[in-house]
Design a protein around this motif. Sequence first.
Motif, short mmCIF file in Angstrom:
data_model
loop_
_atom_site.label_atom_id
_atom_site.label_comp_id
_atom_site.label_asym_id
_atom_site.label_seq_id
_atom_site.Cartn_x
_atom_site.Cartn_y
_atom_site.Cartn_z
N GLY A 84 8.61 1.59 -8.80
CA GLY A 84 8.38 1.00 -7.49
C GLY A 84 6.94 1.15 -7.04
N ARG A 85 6.38 2.34 -7.27
CA ARG A 85 4.99 2.59 -6.89
C ARG A 85 4.03 1.77 -7.75
NH1 ARG A 85 5.93 8.99 -7.02
NH2 ARG A 85 7.78 8.21 -8.09
N PHE A 86 4.29 1.71 -9.04
CA PHE A 86 3.42 0.97 -9.96
C PHE A 86 3.36 -0.51 -9.56
CE2 PHE A 86 2.34 -1.47 -13.68
CZ PHE A 86 1.39 -0.69 -14.35
N ILE A 87 4.54 -1.14 -9.41
CA ILE A 87 4.59 -2.57 -9.09
C ILE A 87 3.98 -2.84 -7.72
CG2 ILE A 87 6.15 -4.52 -8.63
CD1 ILE A 87 8.06 -3.32 -10.69
N SER A 88 4.28 -1.99 -6.73
CA SER A 88 3.77 -2.21 -5.37
C SER A 88 2.25 -2.09 -5.32
CB SER A 88 4.40 -1.20 -4.41
OG SER A 88 5.77 -1.46 -4.25
N ILE A 89 1.70 -1.07 -5.99
CA ILE A 89 0.25 -0.87 -5.98
C ILE A 89 -0.47 -2.04 -6.64
CG2 ILE A 89 -1.62 0.54 -6.96
CD1 ILE A 89 0.17 3.01 -6.36
N PHE A 90 0.05 -2.49 -7.78
CA PHE A 90 -0.58 -3.64 -8.44
C PHE A 90 -0.38 -4.92 -7.63
CE2 PHE A 90 -1.14 -0.87 -12.01
CZ PHE A 90 -2.14 -1.44 -12.77
N SER A 91 0.70 -4.97 -6.84
CA SER A 91 0.94 -6.15 -5.99
C SER A 91 -0.15 -6.32 -4.94
CB SER A 91 2.31 -6.05 -5.30
OG SER A 91 3.35 -6.19 -6.22
N VAL A 92 -0.73 -5.19 -4.49
CA VAL A 92 -1.82 -5.25 -3.52
C VAL A 92 -2.97 -6.07 -4.09
CG1 VAL A 92 -3.57 -3.90 -2.29
CG2 VAL A 92 -1.23 -3.04 -2.45
N PHE A 93 -3.37 -5.75 -5.32
CA PHE A 93 -4.49 -6.44 -5.96
C PHE A 93 -4.13 -7.87 -6.34
CE2 PHE A 93 -4.90 -1.86 -6.91
CZ PHE A 93 -6.09 -1.62 -6.23
N GLU A 94 -2.86 -8.10 -6.72
CA GLU A 94 -2.42 -9.46 -7.03
C GLU A 94 -2.50 -10.35 -5.79
OE1 GLU A 94 1.45 -9.23 -8.69
OE2 GLU A 94 0.79 -8.26 -10.54
N SER A 95 -2.07 -9.82 -4.65
CA SER A 95 -2.09 -10.61 -3.40
C SER A 95 -3.52 -10.92 -2.97
CB SER A 95 -1.36 -9.84 -2.30
OG SER A 95 0.00 -9.66 -2.63
N ILE A 96 -4.40 -9.93 -3.10
CA ILE A 96 -5.81 -10.18 -2.79
C ILE A 96 -6.36 -11.26 -3.72
CG2 ILE A 96 -8.14 -9.16 -2.81
CD1 ILE A 96 -6.80 -6.49 -2.02
N GLY A 97 -5.99 -11.16 -5.01
CA GLY A 97 -6.45 -12.16 -5.98
C GLY A 97 -5.94 -13.55 -5.67
N ILE A 98 -4.69 -13.66 -5.24
CA ILE A 98 -4.12 -14.97 -4.89
C ILE A 98 -4.89 -15.61 -3.74
CG2 ILE A 98 -2.11 -16.09 -3.80
CD1 ILE A 98 -0.33 -14.29 -5.50
N ILE A 99 -5.18 -14.80 -2.70
CA ILE A 99 -5.91 -15.32 -1.54
C ILE A 99 -7.31 -15.78 -1.95
CG2 ILE A 99 -6.93 -14.71 0.70
CD1 ILE A 99 -4.59 -12.74 1.06
N LEU A 100 -8.03 -14.94 -2.70
CA LEU A 100 -9.41 -15.26 -3.09
C LEU A 100 -9.46 -16.47 -4.03
CD1 LEU A 100 -10.93 -11.68 -3.65
CD2 LEU A 100 -11.28 -13.22 -1.70
N LEU A 101 -8.59 -16.48 -5.05
CA LEU A 101 -8.61 -17.58 -6.01
C LEU A 101 -8.20 -18.90 -5.36
CD1 LEU A 101 -7.22 -16.27 -9.43
CD2 LEU A 101 -9.49 -17.17 -8.94
N THR A 102 -7.22 -18.86 -4.46
CA THR A 102 -6.79 -20.09 -3.78
C THR A 102 -7.94 -20.65 -2.93
OG1 THR A 102 -4.50 -19.28 -3.69
CG2 THR A 102 -5.09 -21.09 -2.22
N PHE A 129 0.82 -1.21 0.00
CA PHE A 129 0.00 0.00 0.00
C PHE A 129 0.86 1.26 0.00
CE2 PHE A 129 -3.96 -2.24 1.16
CZ PHE A 129 -4.84 -1.50 0.39
N TRP A 130 1.99 1.20 0.68
CA TRP A 130 2.81 2.41 0.84
C TRP A 130 4.28 2.23 0.47
CZ3 TRP A 130 6.90 1.81 4.21
CH2 TRP A 130 6.82 0.71 5.07
N ALA A 131 4.74 0.97 0.31
CA ALA A 131 6.17 0.72 0.09
C ALA A 131 6.69 1.35 -1.20
CB ALA A 131 6.43 -0.79 0.07
N GLY A 132 5.87 1.36 -2.26
CA GLY A 132 6.32 1.92 -3.52
C GLY A 132 6.72 3.39 -3.41
N SER A 133 5.98 4.15 -2.61
CA SER A 133 6.30 5.57 -2.41
C SER A 133 7.66 5.72 -1.74
CB SER A 133 5.22 6.22 -1.53
OG SER A 133 3.96 6.14 -2.16
N TRP A 134 7.98 4.80 -0.90
CA TRP A 134 9.26 4.78 -0.18
C TRP A 134 10.39 4.35 -1.11
CZ3 TRP A 134 10.93 0.64 3.83
CH2 TRP A 134 11.92 1.15 4.67
#
Length: 382
Positions: free
Chosen positions: A320-338, A58-63
């Motif tokens: 960094g921000r682009f990859i991190s922000i999309f990683s949020v949705f990817e992680s949610i997707g992994i949990i839901l799909l699994t 959520f915030w790591a990319g900004s950092w």
Amino acid sequence: MGNRKNGALLLSSIAISNLGEWVYFIALNLIVLELTHSPFAVSILYILSPIANIIMSFWAGSWIDRLNQKRLMIFMDIFRGGCVLLLAFSSSLLVIYVVSFFIYMANAVFTPTSMVYMTKMVPETNRQRFNALKNFVQSCGFLLGPSIAGILFMIGTPEMAIKINAFALFSSATLLFFLPTMLREREVIEKVSFHVIKKDWARIYHFTKSAKFLTVIYLLFSGVTLLMSAIDSLEAAFATNVLGLSNSKYGFLVSIAGLGIVLGAILNTIFSKNLRLGHLMSGGAIFTAVGFFLLTFAFSFANTGFLTFIQEEIPSEIMGRFISIFSVFESIGIILLTIIFGIGAQLISLQFTVIIGSIILLGISLGILYNVLKTPNNQMGI
């Protein structure tokens, strides 16, 4: 020569840490299983990773985009090494979960940071070959890591294997120390606050609207990765219950997959200058949907094409921000799909669930091919 030396140092660092992570991953599973005698307790380790990724991304990319990426990578390697070392001396399940969670949080920062650093360090003309080599050393870790872990368990204990992983991470940090600092001359380090993070999310939103082709390809390829992860969670059960394979035969099947990754990475490295990004991503994604050896063989090509594509299409100052922000949705997707695939396998049919997942995976792959073919040749290098 300087570029080759730096590339070799970075690849060596990746190889050492990746090999160590495989040893750590297998050893930690055994330690938790030995403590609890519960497969569910082990499965919690798999859930912690995407949760940590959601919290950090959520915030790591900004950092990441505002700090010295080299120093950040070194710090994360040392931090992870210290946490791993702590695990080797812990017999408390709660401590293991908490420390593992911190390791996964550090991973969520290290991965996009290394991507930004690689993009800045490797010249554009060499990126595809470098990414092919990166896939090769990571695939060797996939093949050799479990074997090394098995040997270490024969001559020692899982705790000893974990200590070796800590040493690998410290060694990786040492190699990174000799790499150049990739900061622009007038780069200003801006203080990260909630207002800045909010502004960064808005900036990435507007960037994705302006770069529609990049966004579509990124989302489709993320869909491939999500479905592969969900299907992979049913792999062992499918191989033993549906295909009727014994444990030894299943192990052989996994070895075949490992060989597929290595062979694909080798050919990808050799022919990197002759392979176009569009062909790598679309062809690799389609063949990933059919076959087992072929799956891992083809994904090596698809992954190299995808990595090179995003390095060329996303400005390094916001990567960094682009990859991190999309990683949020990817992680949610992994949990839901699994969870969905697990419920489907339990309530409907394991075989039916895997077949449906494979069909959807093929559909997404054809979507990548369609978008690549309708794109001007110069954008995808077709």
